[in-house]
Design an enzyme around this catalytic site. Sequence first.
Site, PDB file in Angstrom:
ATOM      1  CG  HIS A 115      -1.436   4.726  -0.311  1.00 22.71           C
ATOM      2  ND1 HIS A 115      -0.720   4.656   0.851  1.00 22.71           N
ATOM      3  CD2 HIS A 115      -2.493   3.876  -0.157  1.00 22.71           C
ATOM      4  CE1 HIS A 115      -1.335   3.798   1.681  1.00 22.71           C
ATOM      5  NE2 HIS A 115      -2.402   3.313   1.079  1.00 22.71           N
ATOM      6  CG  ASP A 166      -4.254  -0.714  -1.650  1.00 19.00           C
ATOM      7  OD1 ASP A 166      -5.211  -1.305  -1.137  1.00 19.00           O
ATOM      8  OD2 ASP A 166      -3.708   0.268  -1.130  1.00 19.00           O
ATOM      9  CD  GLU A 176      -1.549  -0.002   6.838  1.00 16.99           C
ATOM     10  OE1 GLU A 176      -1.543   1.151   7.266  1.00 16.99           O
ATOM     11  OE2 GLU A 176      -2.598  -0.627   6.587  1.00 16.99           O
ATOM     12  CG  ASP A 183      -0.278  -0.143   2.536  1.00 15.76           C
ATOM     13  OD1 ASP A 183       0.841  -0.666   2.588  1.00 15.76           O
ATOM     14  OD2 ASP A 183      -0.866   0.280   3.560  1.00 15.76           O
ATOM     15  CD1 TRP A 229      -8.079  -4.764   0.199  1.00 15.26           C
ATOM     16  CD2 TRP A 229      -9.988  -3.801  -0.429  1.00 15.26           C
ATOM     17  NE1 TRP A 229      -7.929  -3.400   0.323  1.00 15.26           N
ATOM     18  CE2 TRP A 229      -9.084  -2.783  -0.047  1.00 15.26           C
ATOM     19  CE3 TRP A 229     -11.252  -3.411  -0.872  1.00 15.26           C
ATOM     20  CZ2 TRP A 229      -9.408  -1.420  -0.096  1.00 15.26           C
ATOM     21  CZ3 TRP A 229     -11.576  -2.056  -0.917  1.00 15.26           C
ATOM     22  CH2 TRP A 229     -10.661  -1.088  -0.534  1.00 15.26           C
ATOM     23  CD  GLU A 267      -3.471   6.230   3.091  1.00 16.73           C
ATOM     24  OE1 GLU A 267      -2.571   6.850   3.693  1.00 16.73           O
ATOM     25  OE2 GLU A 267      -3.986   5.180   3.513  1.00 16.73           O
ATOM     26  NE  ARG A 298      -0.152   3.679   6.598  1.00 14.70           N
ATOM     27  CZ  ARG A 298      -1.073   4.290   5.875  1.00 14.70           C
ATOM     28  NH1 ARG A 298      -1.093   5.613   5.784  1.00 14.70           N
ATOM     29  NH2 ARG A 298      -1.999   3.597   5.242  1.00 14.70           N
TER      30      ARG A 298
HETATM   31  C1  BGC Z   1      -4.171   0.817   3.576  1.00 15.31           C
HETATM   32  C2  BGC Z   1      -4.893   0.801   2.258  1.00 15.31           C
HETATM   33  C3  BGC Z   1      -5.866  -0.340   2.297  1.00 15.31           C
HETATM   34  C4  BGC Z   1      -6.863   0.063   3.352  1.00 15.31           C
HETATM   35  C5  BGC Z   1      -8.100  -0.764   3.448  1.00 15.31           C
HETATM   36  C6  BGC Z   1      -5.175   1.065   4.653  1.00 15.31           C
HETATM   37  O1  BGC Z   1      -4.605   1.084   5.899  1.00 15.31           O
HETATM   38  O2  BGC Z   1      -3.119   1.697   3.583  1.00 15.31           O
HETATM   39  O3  BGC Z   1      -4.125   0.968   1.178  1.00 15.31           O
HETATM   40  O4  BGC Z   1      -6.391  -0.733   1.101  1.00 15.31           O
HETATM   41  O5  BGC Z   1      -6.217   0.151   4.601  1.00 15.31           O
HETATM   42  O6  BGC Z   1      -7.814  -2.046   3.694  1.00 15.31           O
END
Ligand code: BGC
Length: 766
Positions: free
Chosen positions: A667, A370, A363, A357, A428, A646, A361
């Site tokens: 993003h 995505d 994550e 993503d 997703w 994002e 950060r």
């Molecule tokens: C991510 C996104 C992701 C979303 C929903 C976020 O924290 O950065 O890119 O698709 O959560 O799942």
Amino acid sequence: MLNALWIGYETGPVRDRRDLHSNPSPYFRKAFTLMELPKKATLTVSAIGVYKAYLNGSAVGEDYLSPGWTDFHRRIPCVAYDVTALLQKRNAIGVILADGWAAGFLFLSRNCYSDRIWLAAELRLEYADRTEYIRTDKSWKAHDGAIRRSDLYAGEYIDARLSLGDFSAVDYDDSAWEPVESAQGPLKLWQESAKNCWNMRLEPAIAPPTVVKHRLQPTLLLRDGSRAVYDFGQNFTGVLRCTLRGERGATVTFRHAEIMDGDRLYTENLRKAEATDTYILAGGGDETFRPLFTFHGFRYAEITVDGKAEVSDLVGECMYSDLAQTGDFTCSDEVVSKVFRNALWSNRDNFLNVPTDCPQRSERLGYLGDAQIFCKSAMYNMDCDLFFRKYLADIRDAQYGNGAMPAVAPLPHVGSFDFAGWSVAAGWAEAIMVIPYTHYRMYGDPRVLIDNLPAAKRLLDYYDREAGGGLRSGEREFGDWLSVGVTTEHSLLANLYYAYGAYLTAEMCRIVRDPEERYYRALFSRIRRDFRDRYWRGGRLQSDGRLDGNVAKQYFEGDVPSGDTQTAYALAYRFGLLTADEARDNLVRKVEEADRHLTTGFLGVKYLLPVLCDLGRSDLAYAILTNRTYPGWGYSVVNGATTVWERWNSYTQEGGVSEKSMNSFNHYSLGSCVEWMYEYCLGIKPKTSGFGSVRIAPYLDRTGRITSASGHYRSYAVSWRREGDRFFCDVSLPKGANAEFDFPGMTVTDRAEDDSGIHFILECSK
Ligand code: BGC
């Protein structure tokens, strides 16, 4: 295949799952002498962790962070290097390990796949008459060294005073090194305790290695005593490299950020990612700083020196999977051209072994939504064949036993956090259909369909059970993530994707001649009928306004969701649930209501411009694309973006950063208009899979906003320009290409062909 003992070396106690920092890196070494030089020598290396391998004082590959990231409970990649040219009679192999994805901090916890890191390596020596092996075993030695800790999010801490020197040199004195530990015992235990690891296996890494693809030169932004801030002019993923010279014990700290807040690095959006590297000088000459086992997402770097040290030769090393660029785009509108380049950069920056993503950060996960939204854009930009085959394997590994699909792959085993609560989110989960199908269309190999069809069917079976023969309820959805204004109702989106998933699965069956094609066609028709019964009322998409699911409540409190949105009409038309006539006026109305701006989030963004063109309103597509005002692509560009944000409003010059807890400046999802640039603005599209034949059908801008555009995908190149009332379009194709031409809304008044290609002169049709 690698068949060696897993070895390890304990440099500290097992780290607590909440600990952001790793133990010191273990260094491994094995010296050996050969009686004769082999015809061919291959070194295969794997790690539960990440490694960097050396032979006789040189790195054996240009790769970093190998063997990459998978669900290590399921498959462990290994990488083979041809080292024939590096071998001598006397040799030494050296390997450094770090926690990486396997044991390092990932999302909410460390030790997601293992609480220890392990190495396996095998040197295969092929002689004329025999093959010999040198493998990791108990004769290898180990020690800790300069890398005191290294984490993907936190950064690397190097104390060069503890450097082991050239530890893979032949004559290195390893008498103080210690015996390694064999992992057979711990690994077996781990295998038994880890859930679902019945399937774990070693296999050759599928994705191309992560390498340095670009080197960026910074400019000095400010200097303030011992602190200097540099601007690389581009938000990117990678690390710094520089030369340091100074006194022993001087400490240099490197911090990274995407944006500045006045004179200060803005790091609030990095969550738990400290993104800080540290280097303590050994003193007495030039020293090279270049962290091995971390990466940062940044444009600005702050370097602070404590003690006496000088920094020189600073560069930014941009790292991503070694993918060749296959496409390019530019046009008369500089802002739109920049939108393309920003998306290309976000593509690069987030294609580091897994499509993530974001790269900055804490994550950096492989979100399926995505990835599926952006995959076609990426496949035009770069040769993503192997990259997506690997990611599809990650997705298959991540699928739950009941067929449900999580939102991320590889699935981190994060302990208390329940990824199952984040499963079967519309848009997703269906990555398992969209990515293989798109891959097949672009690259033409039906094997990808064969490999992924069973997983697609299992997901649909799950939906069928959940929906009990009716429609999906739309719980656990992310919806049209980060859209603007009215939220598209979640159950409606869930059922749009339910239908689309059935359609794509039927298509996959058709292509590979799977007899269940009929079943999935019927399923699609059934969902379509039920969908229309429930949502298509009075000539509009209407929903009962419910907002289901925890995720939804968390993010959209107070919002009254609706079916009457740009995203709903664009998807419903594209997925075959509304006809062109049903969708057109509604979509146009929604665009006009938004003053010719988009309101789409992650799920709608890819479809808006293509559907407007297909419905005969390319004028609106160009109007939306060329906007500089919020919300739209140009807005980020005029506010200084060098990558895709994002959020549509991540940052404004007047208001600063709009939100800090979830606000990345890199993003790619909202950059999926790139696919439109190739397929509609340039008009390059595969007619049959893998570009067996091509359809060239550019939508020339009749509104006058864009007066020229050019670009290519591989050797399919299109360039057009407007002069007065006439358009000129030049097309060049690879030799022997089978092409069909169409110019929607245009009349061809002249056509000529020469060595440089085919040249059309056109006028707007009356
Ligand atoms: C991510 C996104 C992701 C979303 C929903 C976020 O924290 O950065 O890119 O698709 O959560 O799942």
